[in-house]
Design an enzyme around this catalytic site. Structure first.
Site, short mmCIF file in Angstrom:
data_model
loop_
_atom_site.label_atom_id
_atom_site.label_comp_id
_atom_site.label_asym_id
_atom_site.label_seq_id
_atom_site.Cartn_x
_atom_site.Cartn_y
_atom_site.Cartn_z
CG HIS A 448 -1.74 -1.26 1.34
ND1 HIS A 448 -2.21 -2.00 0.27
CD2 HIS A 448 -2.12 -1.97 2.44
CE1 HIS A 448 -2.84 -3.08 0.71
NE2 HIS A 448 -2.80 -3.09 2.01
CG HIS A 449 4.12 1.70 1.39
ND1 HIS A 449 5.06 0.91 2.05
CD2 HIS A 449 3.18 2.00 2.31
CE1 HIS A 449 4.69 0.76 3.31
NE2 HIS A 449 3.56 1.41 3.49
CD GLN A 450 -0.97 1.93 -3.43
OE1 GLN A 450 -0.73 2.69 -2.51
NE2 GLN A 450 -1.97 1.08 -3.42
#
Length: 521
Positions: A448-450
């Site tokens: 979830h670190h796009q």
């Protein structure tokens, strides 16, 4: 169509947008509007789950989550991967697990060396310090008195399994570190977490709420941006949908897009900024041929190694993930390329009456080499974009993640943790070490670190320059995770806020510079 008019229009009241509009509205003689697709009024249970730092998994797939999903991932056995993103004031700061990690010095030095002068570690350090309010003195370079609270998990009744995890890492030969954000990131230690008075300290609470008392700041809720407006090649406003109505808001100075690594490139593409051939194929008039828009999209990638507890594990008092290990997969890396997160319990069952005693290690590749893209599915501004992180496309990413799973097994087997461990349940003893490459293909997931889809730089495929101005047009900047050339080696919320803090200073400096149009490229 009549339009409300402001000096600055910020698109997105997420982690970056909250900080940016709060800082811009400090100048009483400018008017600032921020468009947010979500709304502040929420169901009571969602509000309660957001406030509880351990309930982050319960917030996903609710009304405050865009609930995105990737296209089938060719290197993950064709699986579609959930890509949650926040949809409310505060954005994804209301969904994330509140770990505050700046990143390694070399992350930012690398940005500068690759076409982003002004973004080296020593350049951005003052902005990290400006945003932080760290409660303790574990680092001589920590920030004090800033808007965002940093609580040391060690000082707030941490879970005993978190302490056992740190001791296991030391037993396995890794060093300790007192503060991941201090001079030495590498090693095992306690997280600093964004918790204040026992509650999640999200960006709406830290920055936005107090700023909304200013008469020169307007939050426009339930407003999904659909197109950037231009006069010639100068951006002068934003079109948005609010309910069934299409509305517009004008910007006399600048529009700043802070919609995140998925929606920022989507908005630029819908507005005619992107690869000309692809835009023409969708019937979108090309304003500026910027082939890098939506490209370079990437993300940390992780896998789970889960053990059943041999005895009850105390319930969480903080965020369920109080300790971690940052390490190098081999000595030649300039900083840690791997993170081992530790979670004391099942996040999906934390709200149940008797959650099972589980421990989860999450080895993650935090310097991934694989790259993907974000593209339009159609010219319909309300259609979901196509999201292709291209997880584990590179052999190095696959191998490092499998090796991380092997390390997790070794940590569970240490004296420090074995007293808590009954048995490994995922991937389980039926999966030997030599089969872990197949396991990570079957089980790897988004961290979830796009980032990266509106990359900052000065080359032909960069989207914004080092002042965050979009190449080829005037009056338009992007300031969020999408501008990161490469993802920092750790949970990246802190770096997103840093970008917004620096962007505010860049914009203010342009405004006050005599004899210069602040919107000029």
């Amino acid at each position: 169509m009549t339009m409300d008019q402001f000096d600055y229009v910020v698109v997105g009241a997420g982690s970056a947008g909250c900080a940016l509009c709060a800082r811009l509205s400090e100048d009483a003689d400018v008017r600032v509007a921020v468009l947010e697709a979500g709304r502040r009024e929420l169901p009571a249970q969602v509000e309660a789950d957001i406030a509880n730092p351990s309930h982050w998994a319960a917030v996903q797939h609710t009304v405050v989550d865009w609930d995105y999903e990737s296209v089938p991932q060719p290197h993950l056995n064709g699986r579609r991967i959930s890509e949650p993103r926040g949809r409310m004031p505060g954005g994804t700061s209301n969904l994330y697990a509140v770990m505050h990690i700046r990143g390694h010095r070399s992350d930012f030095d690398n940005w500068a060396y690759n076409g982003c002068p002004g973004w080296a570690h020593d350049d951005v350090l003052p902005y990290f310090q400006k945003l932080e309010d760290q409660e303790d003195d574990t680092s001589r370079i920590a920030g004090k008195g800033g808007p965002l609270r940093l609580q040391n998990a060690k000082l707030h009744e941490p879970n005993p399994t978190s302490a056992a995890f740190i001791e296991a890492c030391v037993e396995a030969g890794f060093a300790r570190t007192e503060d991941f954000n201090g001079p030495e990131m590498e090693g095992a230690g306690w997280h600093h977490v964004n918790i204040k008075d026992g509650r999640r300290h999200s960006m709406d609470r830290a920055y936005l709420d107090s700023s909304l008392s200013r008469p020169n700041l307007a939050l426009i809720e339930n407003a999904q941006a659909t197109r950037l407006l231009f006069q010639g090649r100068s951006c002068n406003g934003v079109e948005y949908k609010q309910g069934s109505e299409t509305k517009r808001v004008a910007a006399t100075r600048e529009v700043i897009v802070c919609a995140g690594a998925i929606d920022s490139p989507k908005l630029l593409l819908l507005s005619g900024l992107g690869d000309g051939e692809r835009l023409a194929a969708l019937g979108i008039p090309v304003l500026a041929h910027l082939p890098g828009v939506g490209e370079n999209f990437h993300n940390h990638v992780l896998a789970s190694v889960i053990a059943a507890g041999s005895k009850p594990i105390p319930p969480p008092r903080q965020n369920m993930s109080e300790a971690a290990l940052f390490y190098r997969s081999e000595p030649g890396w300039p900083g840690p390329d791997m993170q081992m997160a530790f979670v004391h319990g099942d996040p999906g069952q934390v709200a149940t009456a008797e959650p099972p005693p589980l421990m989860i290690m999450l080895p993650g590749v935090v310097r991934p080499l694989s790259r993907g893209w974000v593209r339009l599915a159609s010219a319909d501004p309300l259609a979901r974009p196509l999201i292709h992180p291209n997880y584990l496309a590179c052999e190095s990413d696959r191998q490092r993640l499998a090796d991380g799973c092997r390390l997790a097994r070794r940590l569970y087997a240490t004296r420090a943790l074995s007293a808590w461990v009954a048995a490994e349940v995922v991937p389980g003893p039926q999966v030997p070490d030599e089969a872990l490459i197949d396991y990570v293909r079957a089980g790897a997931d988004s961290y979830h670190h796009q980032v990266g889809s509106c990359r900052m730089g000065m080359d032909a495929t960069a989207v914004v320059d080092p002042s965050l101005r979009v190449h080829g047009v005037q009056g338009l900047r992007v300031a969020d995770a999408s501008v990161m050339p490469t993802v920092p080696s750790g949970n990246c919320h802190a770096a997103i806020v840093m970008i917004a803090e620096k962007a505010a200073d860049l914009i203010k400096a342009a405004r006050h510079r005599k004899g210069e149009n602040p919107a000029a490229p």
